[in-house]
Design a protein around this motif. Sequence first.
Motif, short mmCIF file in Angstrom:
data_model
loop_
_atom_site.label_atom_id
_atom_site.label_comp_id
_atom_site.label_asym_id
_atom_site.label_seq_id
_atom_site.Cartn_x
_atom_site.Cartn_y
_atom_site.Cartn_z
N ASN A 192 0.82 -1.19 0.00
CA ASN A 192 0.00 0.00 0.00
C ASN A 192 0.86 1.26 0.00
N THR A 193 0.41 2.25 -0.76
CA THR A 193 1.15 3.51 -0.81
C THR A 193 0.99 4.23 0.53
N ILE A 194 1.88 5.18 0.78
CA ILE A 194 1.80 5.96 2.00
C ILE A 194 0.44 6.68 2.04
N GLU A 195 -0.02 7.14 0.88
CA GLU A 195 -1.31 7.84 0.84
C GLU A 195 -2.46 6.91 1.24
N GLU A 196 -2.48 5.69 0.74
CA GLU A 196 -3.53 4.74 1.11
C GLU A 196 -3.47 4.45 2.61
N TRP A 197 -2.26 4.40 3.13
CA TRP A 197 -2.05 4.11 4.55
C TRP A 197 -2.63 5.24 5.39
N ILE A 198 -2.34 6.47 5.01
CA ILE A 198 -2.89 7.60 5.75
C ILE A 198 -4.41 7.62 5.63
N MET A 199 -4.93 7.24 4.48
CA MET A 199 -6.39 7.20 4.31
C MET A 199 -7.01 6.12 5.19
N ALA A 200 -6.26 5.03 5.44
CA ALA A 200 -6.77 3.99 6.33
C ALA A 200 -6.86 4.57 7.75
N ALA A 201 -5.87 5.39 8.11
CA ALA A 201 -5.91 6.06 9.41
C ALA A 201 -7.11 7.02 9.42
N GLU A 202 -7.33 7.68 8.29
CA GLU A 202 -8.44 8.62 8.15
C GLU A 202 -9.79 7.92 8.41
N TYR A 203 -9.92 6.66 7.95
CA TYR A 203 -11.14 5.87 8.19
C TYR A 203 -11.40 5.77 9.68
N ILE A 204 -10.34 5.41 10.44
CA ILE A 204 -10.49 5.23 11.88
C ILE A 204 -10.81 6.56 12.55
N MET A 205 -10.09 7.60 12.16
CA MET A 205 -10.29 8.92 12.76
C MET A 205 -11.67 9.49 12.41
N ALA A 206 -12.12 9.21 11.18
CA ALA A 206 -13.43 9.71 10.76
C ALA A 206 -14.54 9.07 11.59
N GLY A 207 -14.27 7.89 12.13
CA GLY A 207 -15.26 7.21 12.96
C GLY A 207 -15.34 7.81 14.35
N GLY A 208 -14.32 8.65 14.69
CA GLY A 208 -14.34 9.28 16.00
C GLY A 208 -13.12 8.95 16.86
N ASN A 209 -12.35 7.94 16.46
CA ASN A 209 -11.20 7.53 17.25
C ASN A 209 -9.93 8.16 16.67
N LYS A 210 -9.43 9.20 17.37
CA LYS A 210 -8.28 9.93 16.84
C LYS A 210 -6.94 9.30 17.21
N ASN A 211 -6.99 8.25 18.03
CA ASN A 211 -5.74 7.72 18.59
C ASN A 211 -5.11 6.66 17.71
N VAL A 212 -4.45 7.13 16.65
CA VAL A 212 -3.83 6.20 15.70
C VAL A 212 -2.33 6.38 15.67
N ILE A 213 -1.62 5.27 15.80
CA ILE A 213 -0.17 5.25 15.66
C ILE A 213 0.13 4.45 14.40
N LEU A 214 0.98 4.97 13.52
CA LEU A 214 1.31 4.27 12.28
C LEU A 214 2.55 3.40 12.47
N CYS A 215 2.57 2.27 11.78
CA CYS A 215 3.72 1.37 11.91
C CYS A 215 4.14 0.83 10.54
N GLU A 216 5.39 1.14 10.16
CA GLU A 216 5.97 0.63 8.91
C GLU A 216 6.61 -0.72 9.18
N ARG A 217 6.34 -1.73 8.34
CA ARG A 217 6.83 -3.09 8.57
C ARG A 217 7.42 -3.68 7.28
N GLY A 218 7.81 -2.80 6.37
CA GLY A 218 8.41 -3.29 5.14
C GLY A 218 7.36 -3.45 4.05
N ILE A 219 7.76 -3.17 2.82
CA ILE A 219 6.83 -3.34 1.71
C ILE A 219 7.31 -4.44 0.77
#
Lengths: 338, 338, 338, 338
Positions: C213-240
Amino acid sequence: MIITLKKNTPQPEIDRLIKNFEKQGVQVNMISGANYNVFGLVGDTAKLDEWRIMANEWVEEVTRIAAPYKLANRMFHPEDSVINVSGVKVGGHEKIVVIGGPCSVEGETMICDIAQEVKAAGGVMLRGGAYKPRTSPYAFQGMGTEGVLAMVKAREKTGLPIVSELMSADKIDEFVEHVDLIQVGARNMQNFDLLKALGKVNKPVLLKRGLANTIEEWIMAAEYIMAGGNKNVILCERGIRTFEKYTRNTLDLSVVPIIKERTHLPIIIDPSHATGDWKLVEAMSLAAIAAGADGLIIEVHSCPECAWSDGAQSLKPAKFASLIEKGRAIAQVVGRSL
Amino acid sequence: MIITLKKNTPQPEIDRLIKNFEKQGVQVNMISGANYNVFGLVGDTAKLDEWRIMANEWVEEVTRIAAPYKLANRMFHPEDSVINVSGVKVGGHEKIVVIGGPCSVEGETMICDIAQEVKAAGGVMLRGGAYKPRTSPYAFQGMGTEGVLAMVKAREKTGLPIVSELMSADKIDEFVEHVDLIQVGARNMQNFDLLKALGKVNKPVLLKRGLANTIEEWIMAAEYIMAGGNKNVILCERGIRTFEKYTRNTLDLSVVPIIKERTHLPIIIDPSHATGDWKLVEAMSLAAIAAGADGLIIEVHSCPECAWSDGAQSLKPAKFASLIEKGRAIAQVVGRSL
Amino acid sequence: MIITLKKNTPQPEIDRLIKNFEKQGVQVNMISGANYNVFGLVGDTAKLDEWRIMANEWVEEVTRIAAPYKLANRMFHPEDSVINVSGVKVGGHEKIVVIGGPCSVEGETMICDIAQEVKAAGGVMLRGGAYKPRTSPYAFQGMGTEGVLAMVKAREKTGLPIVSELMSADKIDEFVEHVDLIQVGARNMQNFDLLKALGKVNKPVLLKRGLANTIEEWIMAAEYIMAGGNKNVILCERGIRTFEKYTRNTLDLSVVPIIKERTHLPIIIDPSHATGDWKLVEAMSLAAIAAGADGLIIEVHSCPECAWSDGAQSLKPAKFASLIEKGRAIAQVVGRSL
Amino acid sequence: MIITLKKNTPQPEIDRLIKNFEKQGVQVNMISGANYNVFGLVGDTAKLDEWRIMANEWVEEVTRIAAPYKLANRMFHPEDSVINVSGVKVGGHEKIVVIGGPCSVEGETMICDIAQEVKAAGGVMLRGGAYKPRTSPYAFQGMGTEGVLAMVKAREKTGLPIVSELMSADKIDEFVEHVDLIQVGARNMQNFDLLKALGKVNKPVLLKRGLANTIEEWIMAAEYIMAGGNKNVILCERGIRTFEKYTRNTLDLSVVPIIKERTHLPIIIDPSHATGDWKLVEAMSLAAIAAGADGLIIEVHSCPECAWSDGAQSLKPAKFASLIEKGRAIAQVVGRSL
C-alpha cells in the motif's frame, strides 16, 4: 545445487541425468521423497545453468545453494576491503566518507565554488556529472569533456578527489586519466560490456545498484569487474523502483548489513537520488550512518532551483554542512568517525 | 504543465517565477485555490525540467500534461508506422510476424538447422544471440563475431532476415553490415549512448522494454533513437519485474493497446523471456495475437535441455509449428493474418 | 484538482462539464493550451470521484492537487499528536518507545517470562500475538482468548501495557476490555469494515502499513479510523513487498520524515517483519531512531528456534537489551531519549 | 524440504537437529557439500515452519520442495473442478462465462436495466456492488442491504445469477440467502477470518487475487476456504500492483495457464479493475479468452460518466455486446464456446 524431479521420472532418465552431471564434474546424491525425487549436487556448480536444467521435462525445480559470486564473497575473503581513492580510504574501519557535489557540472566557476563549499563542510570527495543519463533526449546531456576538465580544476584548487559517471566505454581513457573514482550509473549496472572494460583498468569503480536489480545481481555486477582484474569496487545503493509515489525511489537501507555480511566490499548510500526530495536527505543520511554505511554521496548545489538537473533533491551548502555535523555524532555512537 | 504552489507564497516570488517562465517562452495562467495557487503553463514545456522547478521551496508539485515524446507520438503521426526489415514488413495492417530461433547461436550447423525448422513452421525471421547478456561473468558469453557470421549463413540458406542483440556500440559496424534487425536488450534500454549511436544508423531497431521501465520511459528510449534520425523502431515487451515468483517476469500485455493508442510504432511480444517457462509460451502467444500485437519473438531449440542458455523457456520445433497454426486462427478473428 | 481535456472538445461539452462541476460546488477556471484544454477546479474537490470524471471521452487526465486526507493532515493540525497508551506516551517529543515481545503467545509462563526480559532490557510495552494471520490454514493460528488473558497476566506482573493484533471485528469487545493498544495487521490495512469498527471504540490503534500500500492509502486507512471518532492512531511501517529476495520485505525508512511532514500522527518501525532476519534488526533499528522514528516494535524470543512462528526474525533478550543501549545513544544525538 | 547448514556446524548440533525432525515425523537425509551441509527432509513437511527453522544460527537457508496447498492441488485432484453457480457452470470444458454489470448498484431501476442489457448482450451472470471497498472514507460506500435486494429484483426479472462482494463476515447470512456467487475482494484476499467463515457455508466463492499477492498465497487463500469444507472456489485475476503508471494495475494473464497447471479450480479474468481504462478492456478480454480463461467479469454501465464509482473502466452496453461477439470467435479457436 538441488534439483527436484517429478516422482515418476523413468529410471533410464534418472541414470542419464546422473551421468550427465558427473561428466560436468559434480557429484550427485539422490533422495527419494513422497512426491518428488531430489538430486543434491556437490562440487563446482557455479557453471551449471539452471535454466538449461529446468528445460528437462522431468525437472520441477532447481535451487542454488551456494551464492554465485566468489571474488566478492566474504566467505573467501573474510577481511573488509579498503578501497583507496587517491588517498581517501573507503571501507573497513576507516572514516565514513562524505562525497558532495552537484548533479551536473555547469561550468568551471560553478564546480570550483561548490567544491570549496563541500570541502569547508567536511566533504572528502567531489561528485559531479559531466555526461548525464537523461530519460529524455531533449534534456541537457552534460558538458562532456569540458565538464570533466572543470572538475579537474576543482580538484587542483581543493585537493578533493573527483567521482563522475562514465556512460560508455569509449570515454574510458579520458576517465582513467582525469577521474579518481569512476561511477557506473544505475541504468548501466548490467551494461556488461562496460563492466568488462572497467575490469581491465586500474581505477576504483563506484557501482550503483540498478533501478530494479536484486542485491545478488548487483554483487554479480561487481563480480564482472573483479573477474576482469579490477578488485577496487565500492557499492552504492540509490533506491529501488517500487509502487510508492511519494518518493522518487525507495531507499533500501537493509543493503548495508546485508552487503557487509555477504561481501567484503564497502557500501555507501546516495539518499539524494533515492528520495528525490531534499527534505528527506538528512534523515536518510543519518539513518544510513546508524545502519553502518561506509559513506554517503549527496547532491549539493548553491541554488538548487537553478540546477540544470535534479534540483529538487539537492541540498544547499549550509544544510550539507549541518548534516555532516549531525552525522559525526551518529558515527561516534556506532564506533566510526567522519 | 501544472505547477502547484503553497498558498502563502509571497507575491514577489510569484512575480519572479512568472517572469522566469515567460523568459523561457511559456505563458503562465494562474488559478487561486483554497489551499494552493496553481500555475498552468502553456507552450513548449518539454524542455522544462520538473526536478529543477520542484527545488523551489514554494513549489508543492509539478505535473506534466503533455506526453514528453513527440516523434513517437501518434498525436503528431496518426498513421501506423510499417517497418521494413529486409522485405518483412512489421506493423499497421501487415501480417503478424513470427520470429523464432534459439537464445544463443551455438554453431553454424545448429543455427542453420533451427533456421530451417523455423521457416518450415511458418516463421518469417530468425533470432539468435551471438553476444549474450549474462548475469554471471562465468556463464557462456556468446560466440561473438563467429556467431553473427553463422547467422548470416543461416540467412543465405533460408532467406530469413536475422535479428540479433547488440551489446555495445563498438560492434555497430559489424551489425550494420550483417544483421537485418538490431536488437537492444532489456538491460540496455536506457544505455543512452548506445541509443544515440543507433539513432545514427540506417537499420531497423528492435527495442526491448527494460526490466522495470515504465511504458513512458520505453517510448522515450525509442524517442532517443528517432531523434538521432533513425525512425525505424519496433517495440518489444518481454515481461516486467514484479514480486511474483512462479514466473521469471510478469508479461504485461496491456502494452499492446496502450502502445497502439499513444504511438504509431509496431509492438511485438516475447513470451519466452517473459514467462521463463515453455509451458506458458503458447497461451501467452495466442493471448498476444488476440490483444492485437504485430508480432511474436519466440525461442526455439531442437533440444532445449542441451541449450547453452535459457533452455527452460525454449519450444521444440514441433510445438513452435503448432503454435503458429493456432495463431493463424486467432489472427483471423482479429482481422489480421500470419 | 486539474482536469485535462482533449484539444478538440466541442464547446457544448465544455459548457456542460463546467455547469456540472459548478452544480457540485466547485469553481472552474479554464486554461487553453497548445494541445490540451485544462480545467483548474477550486473548492471542495475531495468528494469528486476522479475515476468517474475520467470516464468522459473528452477527458485525458485527472490530477488531484490537495491530499485526500484531512483529519490526519498536518496542514489542519500542525501540532504533533501524542497518543497515550495506558500511561506510555507515543509521539511528539516524548521518549522513543521500544515495544518487545514474541510473535505468538505460546503460554502464560512463556509470555510472563519474556515480559520480564523485555522490561529489564528497557522495553516499555509488550507485544504478543494471540490471533495469528497465517498464510497457510495448516499453520498454528494462535491461542485465541487464552493468549489474550495470558498477556493480561504478563501486564499484571510487569506493568507493561500490551499490544496485540485484532483479526476481525467480532473480537473487538475482548480487545477493548483487555488490550491497551489494538494492532491492525498489514493484511487488514484495507479491511474497511474493521477500520470503521475501530473508529467507534475509545482505544488506541496501531495501524500497520499494508504489504503493497502507498503511503497515501495508509494515511487514508488512518483517516477511516479517525473519521469514525477515534483519533488515537499510531502508524507502523513493517516493510513493503518488492522484487528483492534477500529480505522478507523491503523496509522503507523514508516513511519517517514523510509521515512527520504530512501528518501529525506518531510513526514507529517494525524491523523484525520487515527484514525477516534477526541479523539485520539492530542495524535497521538504529537507522530508524536516527531517521526520527517515535518508536520500535521488535520481536523477542528466548529461544527463537523454538518459536511457534517467525523465529528467524526474533532477537534473544540479551541482544534486545544491547540494541536498546545503542539506541539510547543514537536517540540522544537526534534530540530524543529512550 | 531442503535445509542448508553452514559447513562448520558442530556434530552435536547436527545430531540434535536430526533427532528434532525425526520426532516431528520426517526422515532426514544428509548430503555433505563443499561449503555447506544439506538436509533433505522427507515426509509431511507441510506443518514445519521454515521461519522457525531459519532461526537456528547454523541454518543458512530453507527451501520448500512441495507446494504448500493440497486441496486445491491438481496433483491430488487431476480432474478440473466445475463450479455450479445456480445453474451456470464455470470451469473445465464448460462454456466461457461472461459476467457483466456496474461497479456499484445505484438503484433498483438502474440495476434491472443494466441486467437486461447484460443478458441481451450474452452475459450469463450479473455483477454489482452493494458494499463498496473505497480507499477514502468520504467516498460512496454502497447501498448496503437495499443494494443486495435490488440485485435480487434484477435476477427475478432476467434469471441472471448475481455475484456481489462481501466485505465482512457479519453479512454472511444476508449473502447466503440472496447472492448466488459471493465475491471476496482483492483487499480481503488475506482476511483469514473471512475466509474461514466462508469455508463453512455452502455457497460458491469468487476469490480475487490480492493487490500484491503471489499466486501461491492466492491458492493458499483458496485452500483456507476449501479446508473449511467449502470446495466451490473460483479464482479471479484483477491485476497486480507494479511501478507502471499508465495502467491502474498490471493484468497478469500468465496466471491462466499456471492456475490450470497447478490447481483444478476455474480461473476468470477481470480486465476492468486490472486496466482501469475502458479502452483497454476489449483487447485484454480477447487475450484472456485466447489464453484459456474460464470466464470474464466486466464492468458495464449505461452512462459511465455518471457512474458512482470506477466509471473510467466501465463499458457501455453496446461495446459489451460487441466484445462478447468477438469473444465467441476467439473461444471457438481455442476449443471453447461462449
